[in-house]
Design an enzyme around this catalytic site. Sequence first.
Site, short mmCIF file in Angstrom:
data_model
loop_
_atom_site.label_atom_id
_atom_site.label_comp_id
_atom_site.label_asym_id
_atom_site.label_seq_id
_atom_site.Cartn_x
_atom_site.Cartn_y
_atom_site.Cartn_z
CG HIS B 78 -1.59 1.31 1.49
ND1 HIS B 78 -2.57 1.82 0.68
CD2 HIS B 78 -1.39 2.23 2.47
CE1 HIS B 78 -2.96 3.00 1.16
NE2 HIS B 78 -2.25 3.27 2.25
CG ASP B 107 5.81 18.54 -26.16
OD1 ASP B 107 6.20 17.96 -25.13
OD2 ASP B 107 4.94 18.09 -26.91
CD1 TRP B 143 6.23 3.39 4.00
CD2 TRP B 143 7.45 4.18 2.30
NE1 TRP B 143 6.56 4.68 4.29
CE2 TRP B 143 7.32 5.20 3.26
CE3 TRP B 143 8.18 4.46 1.14
CZ2 TRP B 143 7.87 6.47 3.11
CZ3 TRP B 143 8.73 5.73 1.01
CH2 TRP B 143 8.58 6.71 1.98
CB SER B 171 10.46 6.56 -14.14
OG SER B 171 9.34 7.39 -14.30
CB SER B 172 11.50 9.90 -10.12
OG SER B 172 10.36 9.22 -9.72
CG HIS B 255 11.93 14.89 5.88
ND1 HIS B 255 10.91 14.43 6.66
CD2 HIS B 255 11.68 16.19 5.68
CE1 HIS B 255 10.10 15.42 6.95
NE2 HIS B 255 10.53 16.50 6.37
CD GLU B 257 9.32 10.40 -2.48
OE1 GLU B 257 10.25 10.78 -3.20
OE2 GLU B 257 8.21 10.04 -2.91
CE1 TYR B 259 7.96 19.06 4.11
CE2 TYR B 259 10.30 18.71 4.30
CZ TYR B 259 9.08 18.98 4.88
OH TYR B 259 9.00 19.15 6.22
CB SER B 270 -0.21 28.99 -4.83
OG SER B 270 0.33 28.56 -3.61
CG HIS B 304 12.03 14.49 11.66
ND1 HIS B 304 11.88 15.71 11.07
CD2 HIS B 304 11.50 13.62 10.78
CE1 HIS B 304 11.29 15.59 9.92
NE2 HIS B 304 11.05 14.33 9.70
CG HIS B 305 11.44 10.25 9.30
ND1 HIS B 305 10.13 10.13 8.91
CD2 HIS B 305 11.91 11.36 8.68
CE1 HIS B 305 9.82 11.12 8.09
NE2 HIS B 305 10.88 11.88 7.93
CB THR B 330 4.82 25.09 6.76
OG1 THR B 330 5.98 24.34 6.45
CG2 THR B 330 3.61 24.35 6.24
CE LYS B 333 5.25 27.19 0.18
NZ LYS B 333 4.63 27.78 -1.00
NE ARG B 452 3.65 3.14 10.80
CZ ARG B 452 4.51 3.82 10.04
NH1 ARG B 452 5.48 4.54 10.59
NH2 ARG B 452 4.41 3.80 8.73
#
Lengths: 306, 527
Positions: B78, B107, B143, B171-172, B255, B257, B259, B270, B304-305, B330, B333, B452
Amino acid sequence: MAQQQVDGHEIYYVPSQSKVPVWLAFGLGVMLYGVASWMNSLQTGQHGHEIMMLVGFLIVAIALYKWFAAVIVENHAGLNSSQVKRSYVWGMGWFIFSEVMFFAAFFGALFYIRFFALTWLGGGGEKAITGEYLWPDFSPDWATGAVNPHPQFAGPDGTFAAPSLTNWGAYLPFYNTVILLSSSVTIHVAHTALKEGNRRKLILWLGITIALAFLFMGLQIEEYVQAYRDLGLTMDSGIYGSTFFLLTGFHGFHVALGTFMLIIMLARCLKGHFTKEDHFGFEATAWYWHFVDVVWLALFLFVYVF
Amino acid sequence: MSAVIDAHHDDHDHGPAKGITRWLYTTNHKDIGSMYLWFSFIMFLAGGVMALVIRAELFQPGQSFVDPHFFNQMTTMHGLVMVFGAIMPAFVGLANWMLPMMVGAPDMALPRMNNLSFWILPFASALLISTLFMEGGGPDFGWTLYAPLSTTYGPPSTTFVIFAIHLLGASSIMGAINIIATILNMRAPGMTLMKMPMFVWTWLITAYLLIAVMPVLAGAVTMMLFDIHFGTSFFDAAGGGDPVLFQHIFWFFGHPEVYIMILPAFGIVSHVIPAFSRKKLFGYDSMVYATSSIAFLSFIVWAHHMFTVGMPLAGQLFFMYATMLIAVPTGVKVFNWISTMWQGAMTFETPMLFALAFVFLFTVGGFSGVMLAIAPADYQYHDTYFVVAHFHYVLVSGALFSIFCAVYFWLPKWTGHMYSEALGKVHFWLSFIGVNIAFFPMHFSGLAGMPRRIPDYALQFANFNAWSTVGAFIFGLSQLLFLYVVIQSIRGGQKATAQVWDGAEGLEWTVPSPAPYHTFSTPPQLK
């Protein structure tokens, strides 16, 4: 041929449909499925899908050949405006940046292991308790490769750590450094010759660069032979060997790729491709070559010398 | 070969090719954008079904629906499918569709590589999902692929997962290179960097993050691969390595990632909030600087993870304060979005509803993020459902809602037809209610200590979990309505004008709806 113009603007060339990308993607998928099956078959002993690996690789090779050929033909046909060319320049630049970050991961691993993990395993630093409880007798020594707390990993009998400066005359990695750094100079001389329009000089110095590249790879193979045969320094000899072989191995792979690119450039030069002003294929290869050179410099400093 | 080039001159101003080859061989950014979006929706449904399997199992305590090993594969898949298959490709699809039109380019900069970036995805996903049917099952270690669960104890299919991740990463990276080249090289004359639309800005920074960190993930899984097959000991303490090293490298990727999955969302919102407030975006410059600051900070907060993993105190303090610092840009924003609405002539069409829900619910997720950033408090929250609640608030009611918002906002431009406003609103309210019923109770079950990634739980968590499951099914099923609304708008409906929304600004609204197959073959004149 002049570029198409409308209202004083150059037309940005957008290629029409192409079969190549989807085939390349398909080839990559097939090849990597094959590689994964083959790797798993190493452990289970069951038959893998080696044939898929080869078929996939062939598709990838053919697709890449067709792709580059198409780009060259388009450029010769004058379809690429200066703006299109700038896109290729940006593309190559950012690709090299992504490669830098790939190596950064392995250098990061090396630094973390040397300065944090091994210190703690050896009972030093803030997490000294790890070593005290688990391996009280273990004291790591990076220079000799004695970095394995558990006897299941034998560890190497010696490493390629640099000797004192006076003994560098017999120190193979030093020669490799000199060779690769020189090749960066020779490719630059070849590039200058191309910009001067001096074909003979271009081909001569490009040829010398390729020769140096092969010399480097030959010595690198010699070093690996020594490592496995004389030093017991193998990939599965513990973390020293792990970092040593992955860093030098991926670098060597990139050198091989760069050499292949140089050979293609030599062939194109011999065919009369490139002009004084328009030779980004060559320049991109030169950039790539400088990049593998800089990586080697970092390798030499952090894997061998310090 | 020259035949190919000649053919090009003929078909340049014509429509798309006929049949399946249009999609297989295309170099058109709109075709590729559509393929990305459809692919991402299919993966969203696939990942959604996996989520519903998880929620069905957790509906009541006890082992009721699937066996624990399969449950672990579902939580892992998932995550992987939603992150790499649904959210990221959806944003790349939106970038493909909109960036060239927003900057006035004909293009994407490298159209063939664009098609390659897309077509890698189906093969990579097939590789990834096929692991579920392999001997020993699919990946069952989460994951995040933590070693040694993934190295020493992982199933044989882990090798396939690693190569799937390599492909997705390639690809990314190619997609990101293309986007950067498009933005930096293809802007219409006069569009300076500080005149670019916000979606373009946020994608420029996102693409930079992608190129910087996807190779690091490639490095991490490569080390896994060598540990599994070639005897290296990167993540094995017995050989001098360290499993914690994996976490450091993974989160150095991980991390930025997150963002990568939220910055384009900021860009979308926006655009939408000013359009429906009929005002210019408040504080454009500060938006740009805030986005850049968030991107910079994303590189220095990764640990922090892993506060509970055993890190030196100085490290914990550094990562705690650096993380809290992210709340500042943040906050800028959120302040700007609210100030944009202030005294605006607001209307509440579906895109605006999703944008408002985004601001509100993303902020909820942001606040729980600040709570998690506090290292001593995190010792309690770590690996509980509180974390699950946090990142689903930012990823589902954040990133995903912004994607819905973008689709409703630009759908008339893509299809030439207005979607059904009534059904769109129903979809919004069902999603909004479903999301909150599903994820809000997780804050409570997490704070009460429910871990979890566990298929069973103690009785005191039963009510919260029952609610979460009900909410998840409401949310999941209402996405079929979204599919219906989109198809309906493709097939027909009220004709859309070029402007579509009267408050919307930008070059994309100057071309007809549906946007012609080729737009801006010559750059537009900017006012």
